[in-house]
Structures are given as structure tokens and as C-alpha cells.
Motif scaffolding. Sequence first.
Motif, PDB file in Angstrom:
ATOM      1  N   ALA A 188       2.445  -4.255  -7.552  1.00  0.00           N
ATOM      2  CA  ALA A 188       1.357  -5.329  -7.318  1.00  0.00           C
ATOM      3  C   ALA A 188       0.181  -4.625  -7.053  1.00  0.00           C
ATOM      4  N   SER A 189      -0.716  -5.286  -6.995  1.00  0.00           N
ATOM      5  CA  SER A 189      -2.244  -5.091  -6.461  1.00  0.00           C
ATOM      6  C   SER A 189      -2.886  -6.220  -5.699  1.00  0.00           C
ATOM      7  N   LEU A 190      -3.261  -5.964  -4.509  1.00  0.00           N
ATOM      8  CA  LEU A 190      -3.763  -6.910  -3.385  1.00  0.00           C
ATOM      9  C   LEU A 190      -5.049  -6.516  -3.082  1.00  0.00           C
ATOM     10  N   ASP A 191      -6.035  -6.930  -3.180  1.00  0.00           N
ATOM     11  CA  ASP A 191      -7.488  -6.729  -2.791  1.00  0.00           C
ATOM     12  C   ASP A 191      -7.666  -5.323  -3.182  1.00  0.00           C
ATOM     13  N   GLY A 192      -7.383  -4.874  -4.533  1.00  0.00           N
ATOM     14  CA  GLY A 192      -7.496  -3.497  -4.709  1.00  0.00           C
ATOM     15  C   GLY A 192      -6.699  -2.357  -4.297  1.00  0.00           C
ATOM     16  N   ARG A 193      -5.602  -2.913  -3.606  1.00  0.00           N
ATOM     17  CA  ARG A 193      -4.792  -1.720  -3.190  1.00  0.00           C
ATOM     18  C   ARG A 193      -3.495  -2.134  -3.705  1.00  0.00           C
ATOM     19  N   PRO A 194      -3.011  -0.818  -4.306  1.00  0.00           N
ATOM     20  CA  PRO A 194      -1.781  -0.893  -4.992  1.00  0.00           C
ATOM     21  C   PRO A 194      -0.453  -0.883  -4.250  1.00  0.00           C
ATOM     22  N   SER A 231       7.444  -3.384   1.440  1.00  0.00           N
ATOM     23  CA  SER A 231       6.401  -3.453   0.496  1.00  0.00           C
ATOM     24  C   SER A 231       6.446  -4.967  -0.134  1.00  0.00           C
ATOM     25  N   TYR A 232       7.398  -5.624  -0.116  1.00  0.00           N
ATOM     26  CA  TYR A 232       7.659  -6.865  -0.991  1.00  0.00           C
ATOM     27  C   TYR A 232       6.452  -7.933  -0.464  1.00  0.00           C
ATOM     28  N   PRO A 233       6.377  -8.205   0.962  1.00  0.00           N
ATOM     29  CA  PRO A 233       5.615  -9.064   1.342  1.00  0.00           C
ATOM     30  C   PRO A 233       4.174  -8.940   0.709  1.00  0.00           C
ATOM     31  N   ALA A 276       0.401 -11.348  -3.357  1.00  0.00           N
ATOM     32  CA  ALA A 276      -0.311 -10.851  -4.568  1.00  0.00           C
ATOM     33  C   ALA A 276       0.073 -12.201  -5.699  1.00  0.00           C
ATOM     34  N   GLY A 277       1.029 -12.528  -5.737  1.00  0.00           N
ATOM     35  CA  GLY A 277       1.564 -13.573  -6.594  1.00  0.00           C
ATOM     36  C   GLY A 277       1.873 -13.134  -8.074  1.00  0.00           C
ATOM     37  N   HIS A 278       1.834 -11.891  -8.242  1.00  0.00           N
ATOM     38  CA  HIS A 278       2.306 -11.343  -9.596  1.00  0.00           C
ATOM     39  C   HIS A 278       2.617  -9.719  -9.273  1.00  0.00           C
ATOM     40  N   PHE A 279       3.320  -9.323 -10.478  1.00  0.00           N
ATOM     41  CA  PHE A 279       4.070  -7.865 -10.176  1.00  0.00           C
ATOM     42  C   PHE A 279       4.308  -7.409 -11.607  1.00  0.00           C
ATOM     43  N   ALA A 280       4.562  -6.242 -11.677  1.00  0.00           N
ATOM     44  CA  ALA A 280       4.849  -5.602 -12.829  1.00  0.00           C
ATOM     45  C   ALA A 280       6.428  -4.845 -12.558  1.00  0.00           C
ATOM     46  N   ALA A 281       7.309  -5.059 -13.514  1.00  0.00           N
ATOM     47  CA  ALA A 281       8.402  -4.206 -13.407  1.00  0.00           C
ATOM     48  C   ALA A 281       8.332  -2.902 -14.280  1.00  0.00           C
ATOM     49  N   ASN A 282       8.251  -1.882 -13.981  1.00  0.00           N
ATOM     50  CA  ASN A 282       7.874  -0.449 -14.604  1.00  0.00           C
ATOM     51  C   ASN A 282       9.472   0.131 -14.542  1.00  0.00           C
ATOM     52  N   VAL A 286      -3.114  -6.838 -17.633  1.00  0.00           N
ATOM     53  CA  VAL A 286      -3.055  -8.294 -17.806  1.00  0.00           C
ATOM     54  C   VAL A 286      -3.064  -8.956 -16.356  1.00  0.00           C
ATOM     55  N   THR A 287      -2.013  -8.628 -15.469  1.00  0.00           N
ATOM     56  CA  THR A 287      -1.893  -9.162 -13.929  1.00  0.00           C
ATOM     57  C   THR A 287      -2.784  -8.286 -13.215  1.00  0.00           C
ATOM     58  N   GLY A 288      -3.120  -7.138 -13.356  1.00  0.00           N
ATOM     59  CA  GLY A 288      -3.515  -6.359 -12.206  1.00  0.00           C
ATOM     60  C   GLY A 288      -2.646  -5.398 -11.641  1.00  0.00           C
ATOM     61  N   ALA A 289      -1.398  -5.730 -11.783  1.00  0.00           N
ATOM     62  CA  ALA A 289      -0.281  -4.887 -11.177  1.00  0.00           C
ATOM     63  C   ALA A 289      -0.646  -3.504 -11.917  1.00  0.00           C
ATOM     64  N   PRO A 290      -0.144  -2.341 -11.050  1.00  0.00           N
ATOM     65  CA  PRO A 290      -0.020  -1.260 -11.436  1.00  0.00           C
ATOM     66  C   PRO A 290       0.911  -1.148 -12.651  1.00  0.00           C
TER      67      PRO A 290
END
Length: 170
Positions: free
Chosen positions: A27-33, A61-63, A68-74, A104-108
Motif C-alpha cells: 500500500a502507499s500512504l502519504d507517498g510512503r510505500p 506493516s498492516y496498520p 491507506a484503505g487500499h492494497f495490492a496483492a503482488n 489504479v489504487t496507488g499501491a506499489p
Amino acid sequence: MDLPDVEPARFRDVLGRFCSGITVVTASLDGRPTGMTCQSFMSLSLDPPLVAFAPAVTSTSYPTIREAGHFAANVLAADQAEVATKFARSGGDKFAGTRWRQEVTGAPLLDGTVAHIECELVEEYRIGDHLLVVGRVVALTGHQDATPLLFFRGSFGALSGGAGPGAPER
């Protein structure tokens, strides 16, 4: 009915015989992955399209992913065991030396994977010493020729050969 307790070491030994794929949830929050290795990932529903993963309650990491409210599963490829190990560690810059992009979500979205599954986080349940996190799928990327990284009996591995006879048809 009075059922016996299962010893944790026996539980780990027997369940370790179940082969699972390896994902890095990002995920990415405030520009921080941020990201974490997760082998407890699954498809949950087709309608609506839902997936789930299960981070430990103690995950550091999970908090950030939750916030962020979004995530990507790689979904990692067979040659990405080093990536799995790097993202399994606590602390440090897990993204150093790792190529990734955002869509789409901004998640890495990590380069070289088998698939990317981008999601909106919709539910979270505490179950035992883990959380069950449910995400609504909003974007998908798949690479048909890639072989997935697997985890079996405490080690990383890969498929040897094709699906073989008896494999379910799609």
C-alpha cells in the motif's frame, strides 16, 4: 464434546504440508510505500469480486495498509524468493533496490510478478492471533507465462512441469 487441544508445533508441521502461493501485500500512504510478505491470501468471492489475506495481529506493516484503505496483492514469481524474504523482515527500507510502479489504487505493484490484484479494503475481522482482511478487487494484471513462487514445508519452491493430468479445466 470435550475435544483435545492441538499442539502448535504439530499444527505448524501438518499445515506446512499444504502448498501455498506467496504474495507481497503493498500500500502507499502519504507517498510512503509499505509492504509485507503474506502466504495467507485467497480468492473469496466472484460476485462481488473479493479477496482476503491474513496478517498477524502483531504486524507492524498492516496498520499502514489499513490506514491507506487500499492494497495490492503482488503474486510472486518463482525467481522472487529474495523479494519474499526481504518483505518478510520487520523494519528497514523494504523497497530499496526493488522496481515498482503505481496504477489504479496507488499501491506499489512490484515488477516481475505473476499477477497484481489491486483492492479497496472493505472489512477486517480479528480471528485468533491474525486478522482476516477482505478487499474488493478494482484492478487485475496477470502474466500467463510466469511460474509462481510456492511455500511448502518451510521452504520456497516452484512448480515442476505443467498442471498435469487431472488438473481442473477452466
